[in-house]
Design an enzyme around this catalytic site. Structure first.
Site, PDB file in Angstrom:
ATOM      1  N   SER A  12      -5.623  -6.408 -11.373  1.00 43.82           N
ATOM      2  CA  SER A  12      -6.875  -6.491 -10.615  1.00 43.82           C
ATOM      3  C   SER A  12      -8.079  -6.268 -11.521  1.00 43.82           C
ATOM      4  CB  SER A  12      -6.879  -5.420  -9.521  1.00 43.82           C
ATOM      5  OG  SER A  12      -8.195  -5.300  -9.010  1.00 43.82           O
ATOM      6  N   HIS A  37      -5.871 -10.741  -9.626  1.00 42.72           N
ATOM      7  CA  HIS A  37      -6.193 -10.188  -8.300  1.00 42.72           C
ATOM      8  C   HIS A  37      -7.688  -9.858  -8.254  1.00 42.72           C
ATOM      9  CE1 HIS A  37      -5.006  -8.018  -4.588  1.00 42.72           C
ATOM     10  NE2 HIS A  37      -5.885  -7.103  -4.948  1.00 42.72           N
ATOM     11  N   ASP A  39     -10.632  -8.205  -5.995  1.00 39.39           N
ATOM     12  CA  ASP A  39     -10.899  -7.322  -4.862  1.00 39.39           C
ATOM     13  C   ASP A  39     -12.337  -7.485  -4.373  1.00 39.39           C
ATOM     14  OD1 ASP A  39      -8.426  -5.779  -4.441  1.00 39.39           O
ATOM     15  OD2 ASP A  39      -8.756  -5.152  -6.518  1.00 39.39           O
ATOM     16  N   MET A  41     -15.123  -6.509  -1.818  1.00 38.30           N
ATOM     17  CA  MET A  41     -15.454  -5.381  -0.928  1.00 38.30           C
ATOM     18  C   MET A  41     -16.898  -5.497  -0.471  1.00 38.30           C
ATOM     19  SD  MET A  41     -13.682  -2.240  -2.966  1.00 38.30           S
ATOM     20  CE  MET A  41     -12.078  -2.393  -3.747  1.00 38.30           C
ATOM     21  N   HIS A  70      -8.375 -10.844  -2.493  1.00 39.01           N
ATOM     22  CA  HIS A  70      -8.091  -9.816  -1.484  1.00 39.01           C
ATOM     23  C   HIS A  70      -9.416  -9.441  -0.823  1.00 39.01           C
ATOM     24  CE1 HIS A  70      -6.580  -5.381  -0.814  1.00 39.01           C
ATOM     25  NE2 HIS A  70      -6.798  -6.018   0.323  1.00 39.01           N
ATOM     26  N   MET A  72     -11.552  -7.391   1.407  1.00 38.30           N
ATOM     27  CA  MET A  72     -11.694  -6.130   2.139  1.00 38.30           C
ATOM     28  C   MET A  72     -13.082  -6.148   2.759  1.00 38.30           C
ATOM     29  SD  MET A  72      -9.811  -3.750  -0.679  1.00 38.30           S
ATOM     30  CE  MET A  72     -10.044  -5.029  -1.901  1.00 38.30           C
ATOM     31  N   MET A 141      -0.955  -2.262   1.486  1.00 37.38           N
ATOM     32  CA  MET A 141      -1.788  -1.299   0.762  1.00 37.38           C
ATOM     33  C   MET A 141      -1.001  -0.001   0.627  1.00 37.38           C
ATOM     34  SD  MET A 141      -4.588  -2.759  -0.146  1.00 37.38           S
ATOM     35  CE  MET A 141      -5.064  -1.270  -1.001  1.00 37.38           C
ATOM     36  N   GLY A 146     -10.411   0.504  -1.190  1.00 36.22           N
ATOM     37  CA  GLY A 146     -11.812   0.792  -1.495  1.00 36.22           C
ATOM     38  C   GLY A 146     -12.065   1.112  -2.964  1.00 36.22           C
ATOM     39  N   GLY A 149      -7.600   3.504  -8.947  1.00 34.97           N
ATOM     40  CA  GLY A 149      -7.272   4.818  -9.496  1.00 34.97           C
ATOM     41  C   GLY A 149      -6.854   5.866  -8.494  1.00 34.97           C
ATOM     42  N   ASP A 179      -0.098  -2.888  -3.312  1.00 31.47           N
ATOM     43  CA  ASP A 179      -1.405  -2.756  -3.949  1.00 31.47           C
ATOM     44  C   ASP A 179      -1.914  -1.321  -3.805  1.00 31.47           C
ATOM     45  OD1 ASP A 179      -3.961  -3.071  -4.929  1.00 31.47           O
ATOM     46  OD2 ASP A 179      -4.612  -4.527  -3.419  1.00 31.47           O
ATOM     47  N   GLY A 180      -2.068  -0.652  -4.956  1.00 29.89           N
ATOM     48  CA  GLY A 180      -2.646   0.686  -4.973  1.00 29.89           C
ATOM     49  C   GLY A 180      -1.712   1.712  -5.578  1.00 29.89           C
ATOM     50  N   GLY A 181      -2.165   2.305  -6.677  1.00 32.74           N
ATOM     51  CA  GLY A 181      -1.384   3.366  -7.299  1.00 32.74           C
ATOM     52  C   GLY A 181      -0.113   2.881  -7.967  1.00 32.74           C
ATOM     53  N   GLY A 201      -4.353  -2.143 -11.129  1.00 31.88           N
ATOM     54  CA  GLY A 201      -5.728  -2.105 -11.617  1.00 31.88           C
ATOM     55  C   GLY A 201      -5.916  -1.125 -12.742  1.00 31.88           C
ATOM     56  N   SER A 202      -6.069   0.164 -12.387  1.00 35.16           N
ATOM     57  CA  SER A 202      -6.404   1.169 -13.403  1.00 35.16           C
ATOM     58  C   SER A 202      -5.278   1.350 -14.431  1.00 35.16           C
ATOM     59  CB  SER A 202      -6.728   2.506 -12.724  1.00 35.16           C
ATOM     60  OG  SER A 202      -5.687   2.892 -11.861  1.00 35.16           O
TER      61      SER A 202
HETATM   62  C1  DX5 Z   1      -7.962  -1.031  -3.878  1.00 33.60           C
HETATM   63  C2  DX5 Z   1      -7.718  -2.452  -4.333  1.00 33.60           C
HETATM   64  C3  DX5 Z   1      -6.739  -2.549  -5.430  1.00 33.60           C
HETATM   65  C4  DX5 Z   1      -7.105  -1.815  -6.679  1.00 33.60           C
HETATM   66  C5  DX5 Z   1      -5.858  -1.156  -7.163  1.00 33.60           C
HETATM   67  O1  DX5 Z   1      -8.665  -1.007  -2.705  1.00 33.60           O
HETATM   68  O2  DX5 Z   1      -7.277  -3.280  -3.285  1.00 33.60           O
HETATM   69  O3  DX5 Z   1      -6.390  -3.903  -5.734  1.00 33.60           O
HETATM   70  O4  DX5 Z   1      -7.596  -2.635  -7.712  1.00 33.60           O
HETATM   71  O5  DX5 Z   1      -6.191  -0.284  -8.181  1.00 33.60           O
HETATM   72  P1  DX5 Z   1      -5.165   0.787  -8.752  1.00 33.60           P
HETATM   73  O6  DX5 Z   1      -4.023  -0.011  -9.343  1.00 33.60           O
HETATM   74  O7  DX5 Z   1      -5.976   1.500  -9.769  1.00 33.60           O
HETATM   75  O8  DX5 Z   1      -4.720   1.633  -7.615  1.00 33.60           O
HETATM   76 ZN    ZN Z   2      -6.494  -5.355  -3.904  1.00 39.08          ZN
END
Ligand code: DX5
Ligand code: ZN
Length: 223
Positions: A12, A37, A39, A41, A70, A72, A141, A146, A149, A179-181, A201-202
């Site tokens: 992402s 990916h 994001d 928002m 994605h 949001m 998710m 949002g 990290g 998606d996430g963590g 992402g992170s």
């Molecule tokens: C969060 C996003 C994710 C985000 C994941 O709301 O939808 O795609 O980039 O980031 P990490 O991998 O750092 O949790």
């Molecule tokens: Zn995402």
């Protein structure tokens, strides 16, 4: 040795340097990421604000990797045509953001794009049962959307198992993404639960060797 089926990795750009998105794209390409990916928002559906369709159309000029968008955002039905026109390959919206999810899936597919639905941690997988047959992608998710990290929420893993079983029992063809963590440890958990796509992402953008990370996320032991 990878003893499980191959999964895709979708880094992402949320965790890339926003003043150098092309640099982020090149990092993903060099690391052999499978999808990019994106994001989106709106500061309403989620507290954070990122970018809109112009980012997609500008990046489209610079990469052949699939753009996995994605959304949001509130009222995604007002924006999917623009994101399709911008060159998105997959358009995923949140079930929690719409009333007429079936209509919106059909709209995205009529625009020639893969259609996905995402659910936040508090939404049960069962709410997707009437839509599963027509979906190309389900994005689970594993944090509250949002921000990058955040810490992986283990309670979400059961939804992946449920949707994998639903798919096998009915011959459905949707891919399941988490998606996430996502890191090497949590990737292992969701892969075993039946996931097909790992969004990262992170962890990806802080990796000293992103290509090694991508391989490890897929379950390969790197010596
Ligand atoms: C969060 C996003 C994710 C985000 C994941 O709301 O939808 O795609 O980039 O980031 P990490 O991998 O750092 O949790
Ligand atoms: Zn995402």
């Amino acid at each position: 040795m990878n003893t499980l089926r191959e999964v895709l990795v979708a880094p992402s750009l949320l965790s890339a340097d926003f003043s150098n998105m092309i640099g982020g794209v090149r990092t993903i390409e060099k690391a052999r990421g499978d999808w990019i990916h994106l994001d989106v928002m709106d500061g309403m559906f989620v507290p954070n604000i990122t970018f809109g369709p112009k980012m997609v159309s500008d990046l489209r000029e610079h990469t052949d990797l699939p753009l996995d968008v994605h959304l949001m955002i509130q009222k995604p039905e007002m924006h999917v045509d623009q994101f399709a026109e911008a060159g998105s390959d997959h358009i995923t919206f949140h079930l929690e953001a719409v009333v007429h999810a079936h209509r919106l899936v059909e709209r995205i597919k009529s625009l020639g794009k893969k259609a996905g639905i995402s659910i936040v941690p508090s939404t049960p997988a069962a709410l997707l049962s009437e839509l599963a047959a027509i979906l190309d992608l389900i994005l689970i998710m594993t944090v509250n959307p949002g921000y990058g990290g955040q810490k992986f929420i283990p309670a979400c893993v059961d939804k992946i198992r449920t949707l994998d079983t639903l798919r096998k029992n009915n011959g459905y063809s949707y891919k399941i993404a988490a998606d996430g963590g996502i890191c090497v440890k949590t990737a292992d958990i969701v892969r075993k639960a039946g996931v097909d796509v790992l969004v990262t992402g992170s962890t990806f953008f802080s990796a000293s060797e992103p290509a090694v990370l991508v391989s490890e996320l897929k379950g390969n032991k790197v010596i």
